[in-house]
Design an enzyme around this catalytic site. Sequence first.
Site, PDB file in Angstrom:
ATOM      1  N   CYS A   1       0.834  -1.199   0.000  1.00  0.00           N
ATOM      2  CA  CYS A   1       0.000   0.000   0.000  1.00  0.00           C
ATOM      3  C   CYS A   1       0.869   1.249   0.000  1.00  0.00           C
ATOM      4  O   CYS A   1       1.875   1.314   0.711  1.00  0.00           O
ATOM      5  CB  CYS A   1      -0.886   0.047   1.244  1.00  0.00           C
ATOM      6  SG  CYS A   1      -1.966  -1.376   1.463  1.00  0.00           S
ATOM      7  N   CYS A   2       0.455   2.236  -0.786  1.00  0.00           N
ATOM      8  CA  CYS A   2       1.042   3.576  -0.686  1.00  0.00           C
ATOM      9  C   CYS A   2      -0.123   4.548  -0.844  1.00  0.00           C
ATOM     10  O   CYS A   2      -1.274   4.161  -0.592  1.00  0.00           O
ATOM     11  CB  CYS A   2       2.157   3.785  -1.705  1.00  0.00           C
ATOM     12  SG  CYS A   2       1.683   3.670  -3.441  1.00  0.00           S
ATOM     13  N   GLY A   3       0.124   5.783  -1.210  1.00  0.00           N
ATOM     14  CA  GLY A   3      -0.980   6.724  -1.340  1.00  0.00           C
ATOM     15  C   GLY A   3      -1.944   6.313  -2.443  1.00  0.00           C
ATOM     16  O   GLY A   3      -3.161   6.331  -2.276  1.00  0.00           O
TER      17      GLY A   3
ATOM     18  N   GLY B   1      -1.218   3.390  -4.561  1.00  0.00           N
ATOM     19  CA  GLY B   1      -0.971   2.005  -4.973  1.00  0.00           C
ATOM     20  C   GLY B   1      -0.074   1.908  -6.195  1.00  0.00           C
ATOM     21  O   GLY B   1       0.374   0.819  -6.558  1.00  0.00           O
TER      22      GLY B   1
ATOM     23  N   ALA C   1      -4.103   3.987  -0.239  1.00  0.00           N
ATOM     24  CA  ALA C   1      -4.874   4.395   0.944  1.00  0.00           C
ATOM     25  C   ALA C   1      -5.635   5.704   0.714  1.00  0.00           C
ATOM     26  O   ALA C   1      -6.601   5.985   1.422  1.00  0.00           O
ATOM     27  CB  ALA C   1      -3.933   4.544   2.141  1.00  0.00           C
TER      28      ALA C   1
END
Length: 151
Positions: free
Chosen positions: A65-67, A69, A109
Amino acid sequence: MKLIIGGDEAGRPLVETLAAHLRAQGHAVTDDSANQTDPGERYAGLSERVARRVLSGEFDRGILCCGTGLGVSISANKVPGMRAALTHDVYSAQRARLSNNAQIITMGARVIGPELAKSVADAYLAVEFDPASHSKANVDAIDALDARARG
Ligand code: RB5
């Protein structure tokens, strides 16, 4: 299932939500997020580490997960042999495994809400790639392209 999950600073809230959800379902979940060992780690390094740990067989599958994806997906796919799929809907999550035999899914996220993210993860983990399916030839072609690109 033995799972590894990780996220950068932007992805961490979703990582924590998903890790708790998946543990409650009985999965063995290792959180290998950035910032736990190296505060300066970028999502590229995190993604490489998680991808290698999945490819080594240490874990069955992974979630990054990152800001958005996107950064973790792009980074994980730089690791030879990795097929990491960005999935923000249930159908794509199922097809990521059934059609692409993705070893990792990624989510953003800042894109997806926690309840849909749980359903996406569940959908991905509920299905398995069938080596006898017509998708096998496509996955083999991806891997051949990967091998050629690496020289
Ligand atoms: C935040 O650093 C954000 O750029 C990152 O988490 C990710 O969304 C990049 O793809």
